[in-house]
Design an enzyme around this catalytic site. Structure first.
Site, PDB file in Angstrom:
ATOM      1  CG  ASP A  64      -2.181  -0.928   1.114  1.00 25.81           C
ATOM      2  OD1 ASP A  64      -2.457  -1.476  -0.084  1.00 25.81           O
ATOM      3  OD2 ASP A  64      -3.219  -1.117   1.935  1.00 25.81           O
TER       4      ASP A  64
ATOM      5  CG  ASN B 217      -4.507   6.183   3.108  1.00 28.21           C
ATOM      6  OD1 ASN B 217      -5.220   5.793   2.513  1.00 28.21           O
ATOM      7  ND2 ASN B 217      -3.611   5.376   3.591  1.00 28.21           N
TER       8      ASN B 217
ATOM      9  NE  ARG C 234       6.031  20.090  28.885  1.00 27.52           N
ATOM     10  CZ  ARG C 234       6.455  21.293  29.760  1.00 27.52           C
ATOM     11  NH1 ARG C 234       5.217  22.205  29.897  1.00 27.52           N
ATOM     12  NH2 ARG C 234       7.417  21.153  30.562  1.00 27.52           N
TER      13      ARG C 234
ATOM     14  CB  ALA D  28      -4.892   4.727   6.813  1.00 28.72           C
TER      15      ALA D  28
ATOM     16  CB  SER E  66      -8.596   7.965  10.172  1.00 27.50           C
ATOM     17  OG  SER E  66      -9.891   8.448  10.960  1.00 27.50           O
TER      18      SER E  66
ATOM     19  CB  SER F  44      -4.601   3.420  14.575  1.00 31.57           C
ATOM     20  OG  SER F  44      -4.589   2.437  13.451  1.00 31.57           O
TER      21      SER F  44
END
Length: 289
Positions: free
Chosen positions: A69, A143, A154, A185, A187, A189
């Site tokens: 991919d 993607n 931080r 993809a 997003s 996760s």
């Protein structure tokens, strides 16, 4: 009928040089010419087929991508604006975009040459980076466009505006703006929804937000998303398809909207989105129909 097929390959894959030579011979035997980029032509001792990438794209009726991919994503960014369709052959471990597996390669080529395939179009995104009111970068992706903190930063604060309406200031590790293709993809996760890839919409998914109100958003494909970096500490990057990066500075504004063109893919098998989804994400067998 296709007369020329460009071959784009991940040369790090084992045995890919032999595969390219076999495909080139197979196409030549059927009256079709293979075109290679100069680096691939040199690696395969097929210098006579090598061309600069611009000529490769302009001279090809379609581009066949040999890899995973990641290889296909890079090719889509290179090819999509030309309107040349792409066919993906999966030489990797996980293939959402590379539809054809190795054992299907030559039957798929037969169907391609016979015109027994359809073209699917996929929405793309374009991002602009503005610094002190001046555009400093423009890039498109298939993607997603991701703004995220570096390894030692931080939480960052990202002021997010959609169609000139303020969504809020996200305190988070970052923000993903994705296409339907990109919904499987990064997003995904980060907790974003799965979206059928032929829809026209955009996803806005915060990465590890430090606030309960921040949840993934589904917005119109015609939306304009503007994200301003408010934080002053640490490294912050804008990345496109996880492959190309631009370092951001405090006050930088990123504008994202639908690209003026779509990526075109040749569909060469009978598998649909849900077949691929089950085969790639399943933890057990698919339930019976």
């Amino acid at each position: 009928m296709l007369k020329t097929i460009g071959l784009v390959a991940n040369l790090d894959k084992p045995g890919v040089e032999y595969l390219i030579r076999d495909i080139a011979r197979w196409l030549e035997d059927r009256g079709c010419q293979a075109l290679l980029d100069e680096r691939t032509a040199l690696a395969t001792n097929l210098e006579n087929l090598g061309h600069p990438r611009e000529q490769l794209i302009a001279g090809s009726d379609c581009i066949m991508v040999l890899g995973g991919d990641g290889t296909l994503l890079g090719c889509a960014r290179m090819v999509a604006s030309s309107g040349v369709p792409i066919a993906g052959v999966n030489l990797g471990r996980l293939g959402f975009l590379t539809e054809v597996d190795m054992h299907e390669l030559y039957p798929a080529l037969e169907r391609m040459l016979a015109g027994k395939c359809i073209i699917e179009e996929r929405m793309m995104l374009t991002a602009w980076v503005y610094r002190h009111g001046q555009e400093v970068k423009e890039i498109s992706g298939l993607n997603d466009i991701v703004i995220s903190k570096g390894a030692f930063a931080r939480l960052i604060v990202l002021k997010t505006v959609v169609n000139r309406e303020v969504v809020g200031d996200y305190p988070a590790d970052g923000l993903i703006i994705a296409t339907p293709t990109g919904s499987t993809a990064y997003s995904l996760s980060a907790g974003g929804p799965l979206v059928v890839p032929n829809l026209d919409l955009m996803l806005v998914t915060p990465i590890c937000p430090h606030t309960l109100w921040a949840r993934p958003l589904v917005i119109s494909a015609d939306s304009i998303v503007e994200v301003t970096l408010l934080s002053r500490q640490g490294e912050v990057m804008l990345t496109v398809d996880g492959q190309y990066g631009v370092r951001l500075r405090t006050g930088d504004r990123v504008r994202v909207q639908r690209a003026p063109y779509k990526a075109k893919f040749l569909k060469l098998t009978s598998r649909n989105f849900f077949n691929i989804l089950w085969s790639k994400l399943k933890e057990g067998d698919r339930p019976s129909e």
